[in-house]
Design a protein around this motif. Structure first.
Motif, PDB file in Angstrom:
ATOM      1  N   LYS A 107       0.831  -1.198   0.000  1.00  0.00           N
ATOM      2  CA  LYS A 107       0.000   0.000   0.000  1.00  0.00           C
ATOM      3  C   LYS A 107       0.869   1.253   0.000  1.00  0.00           C
ATOM      4  O   LYS A 107       0.670   2.171  -0.784  1.00  0.00           O
ATOM      5  CB  LYS A 107      -0.924  -0.003   1.214  1.00  0.00           C
ATOM      6  CG  LYS A 107      -1.836   1.193   1.307  1.00  0.00           C
ATOM      7  CD  LYS A 107      -2.709   1.107   2.551  1.00  0.00           C
ATOM      8  CE  LYS A 107      -3.545   2.364   2.721  1.00  0.00           C
ATOM      9  NZ  LYS A 107      -4.342   2.327   3.949  1.00  0.00           N
ATOM     10  N   TYR A 108       1.888   1.271   0.875  1.00  0.00           N
ATOM     11  CA  TYR A 108       2.761   2.435   0.945  1.00  0.00           C
ATOM     12  C   TYR A 108       3.594   2.584  -0.320  1.00  0.00           C
ATOM     13  O   TYR A 108       3.865   3.692  -0.765  1.00  0.00           O
ATOM     14  CB  TYR A 108       3.658   2.368   2.179  1.00  0.00           C
ATOM     15  CG  TYR A 108       2.905   2.578   3.473  1.00  0.00           C
ATOM     16  CD1 TYR A 108       2.006   3.627   3.624  1.00  0.00           C
ATOM     17  CD2 TYR A 108       3.095   1.729   4.548  1.00  0.00           C
ATOM     18  CE1 TYR A 108       1.306   3.814   4.804  1.00  0.00           C
ATOM     19  CE2 TYR A 108       2.401   1.917   5.735  1.00  0.00           C
ATOM     20  CZ  TYR A 108       1.507   2.962   5.851  1.00  0.00           C
ATOM     21  OH  TYR A 108       0.835   3.145   7.017  1.00  0.00           O
ATOM     22  N   THR A 109       3.997   1.476  -0.912  1.00  0.00           N
ATOM     23  CA  THR A 109       4.750   1.528  -2.155  1.00  0.00           C
ATOM     24  C   THR A 109       3.887   2.118  -3.262  1.00  0.00           C
ATOM     25  O   THR A 109       4.346   2.950  -4.043  1.00  0.00           O
ATOM     26  CB  THR A 109       5.239   0.119  -2.553  1.00  0.00           C
ATOM     27  OG1 THR A 109       6.003  -0.412  -1.484  1.00  0.00           O
ATOM     28  CG2 THR A 109       6.080   0.163  -3.811  1.00  0.00           C
TER      29      THR A 109
ATOM     30  N   ILE B 108       2.424   6.753  -6.769  1.00  0.00           N
ATOM     31  CA  ILE B 108       1.427   7.746  -7.183  1.00  0.00           C
ATOM     32  C   ILE B 108       1.934   9.155  -6.876  1.00  0.00           C
ATOM     33  O   ILE B 108       1.810  10.071  -7.710  1.00  0.00           O
ATOM     34  CB  ILE B 108       0.076   7.475  -6.484  1.00  0.00           C
ATOM     35  CG1 ILE B 108      -0.537   6.178  -7.036  1.00  0.00           C
ATOM     36  CG2 ILE B 108      -0.890   8.644  -6.688  1.00  0.00           C
ATOM     37  CD1 ILE B 108      -1.731   5.691  -6.271  1.00  0.00           C
ATOM     38  N   MET B 109       2.526   9.331  -5.705  1.00  0.00           N
ATOM     39  CA  MET B 109       3.057  10.647  -5.349  1.00  0.00           C
ATOM     40  C   MET B 109       4.188  11.047  -6.284  1.00  0.00           C
ATOM     41  O   MET B 109       4.298  12.214  -6.681  1.00  0.00           O
ATOM     42  CB  MET B 109       3.520  10.644  -3.897  1.00  0.00           C
ATOM     43  CG  MET B 109       2.381  10.605  -2.899  1.00  0.00           C
ATOM     44  SD  MET B 109       2.936  10.485  -1.198  1.00  0.00           S
ATOM     45  CE  MET B 109       3.734  12.053  -0.992  1.00  0.00           C
ATOM     46  N   LEU B 110       5.048  10.096  -6.651  1.00  0.00           N
ATOM     47  CA  LEU B 110       6.144  10.385  -7.564  1.00  0.00           C
ATOM     48  C   LEU B 110       5.625  10.789  -8.941  1.00  0.00           C
ATOM     49  O   LEU B 110       6.107  11.751  -9.536  1.00  0.00           O
ATOM     50  CB  LEU B 110       7.073   9.173  -7.679  1.00  0.00           C
ATOM     51  CG  LEU B 110       8.267   9.317  -8.602  1.00  0.00           C
ATOM     52  CD1 LEU B 110       9.189  10.419  -8.096  1.00  0.00           C
ATOM     53  CD2 LEU B 110       9.018   8.022  -8.716  1.00  0.00           C
TER      54      LEU B 110
ATOM     55  N   LEU C  20       6.163  14.363 -10.734  1.00  0.00           N
ATOM     56  CA  LEU C  20       6.742  14.499 -12.073  1.00  0.00           C
ATOM     57  C   LEU C  20       5.812  15.290 -13.000  1.00  0.00           C
ATOM     58  O   LEU C  20       6.268  16.107 -13.798  1.00  0.00           O
ATOM     59  CB  LEU C  20       7.044  13.124 -12.664  1.00  0.00           C
ATOM     60  CG  LEU C  20       8.203  12.363 -12.009  1.00  0.00           C
ATOM     61  CD1 LEU C  20       8.308  10.962 -12.581  1.00  0.00           C
ATOM     62  CD2 LEU C  20       9.507  13.115 -12.175  1.00  0.00           C
ATOM     63  N   THR C  21       4.516  15.066 -12.869  1.00  0.00           N
ATOM     64  CA  THR C  21       3.545  15.820 -13.669  1.00  0.00           C
ATOM     65  C   THR C  21       3.588  17.304 -13.310  1.00  0.00           C
ATOM     66  O   THR C  21       3.606  18.173 -14.183  1.00  0.00           O
ATOM     67  CB  THR C  21       2.126  15.267 -13.444  1.00  0.00           C
ATOM     68  OG1 THR C  21       2.120  13.875 -13.749  1.00  0.00           O
ATOM     69  CG2 THR C  21       1.127  15.992 -14.321  1.00  0.00           C
TER      70      THR C  21
END
Length: 108
Positions: free
Chosen positions: A8-10, A15-17, A21-22
């Protein structure tokens, strides 16, 4: 259960990365990427400092105890040495500058 939390944390990190980047891509086009990068670096540095705060403070305390401060004689000798080096370097630079100025004025 632990394996599920790790996955889940991965997934959240990925998603945060991707979101980051976006955002960076959008900001590069708007020429404010430096502000974002500075904010990220400050945030990461703050998190690292807060995370390791206790161990860093203990390390700092032991380092401060191991400092050997110079006495007045050593400080005066160092100050004299630095002053003489600065004066010597200044004179050498002045001499070279004066010589080159003289030579260039003769050529022109």
């Amino acid at each position: 259960m632990k394996n599920y939390k790790t996955k889940k944390y991965t997934a959240i990190k990925i998603i945060m990365l991707l979101a980051l980047l976006t955002i960076i891509n959008i900001l590069i086009q708007k020429k404010i990427v430096m502000l974002l990068m500075t904010s990220i670096i400050i945030t990461i540095s703050t998190i690292i400092l807060l995370k390791n705060k206790k161990s860093d403070l203990l390390d700092l305390k032991s380092e401060i105890k191991s400092i050997s401060w110079p006495d007045k004689k050593e400080v005066n000798q160092s100050m004299l040495t630095v002053t003489l080096i600065i004066i010597s370097a200044s004179l050498i630079i002045w001499l070279i500058d004066s010589t080159l100025t003289f030579l260039i004025s003769k050529i022109i």
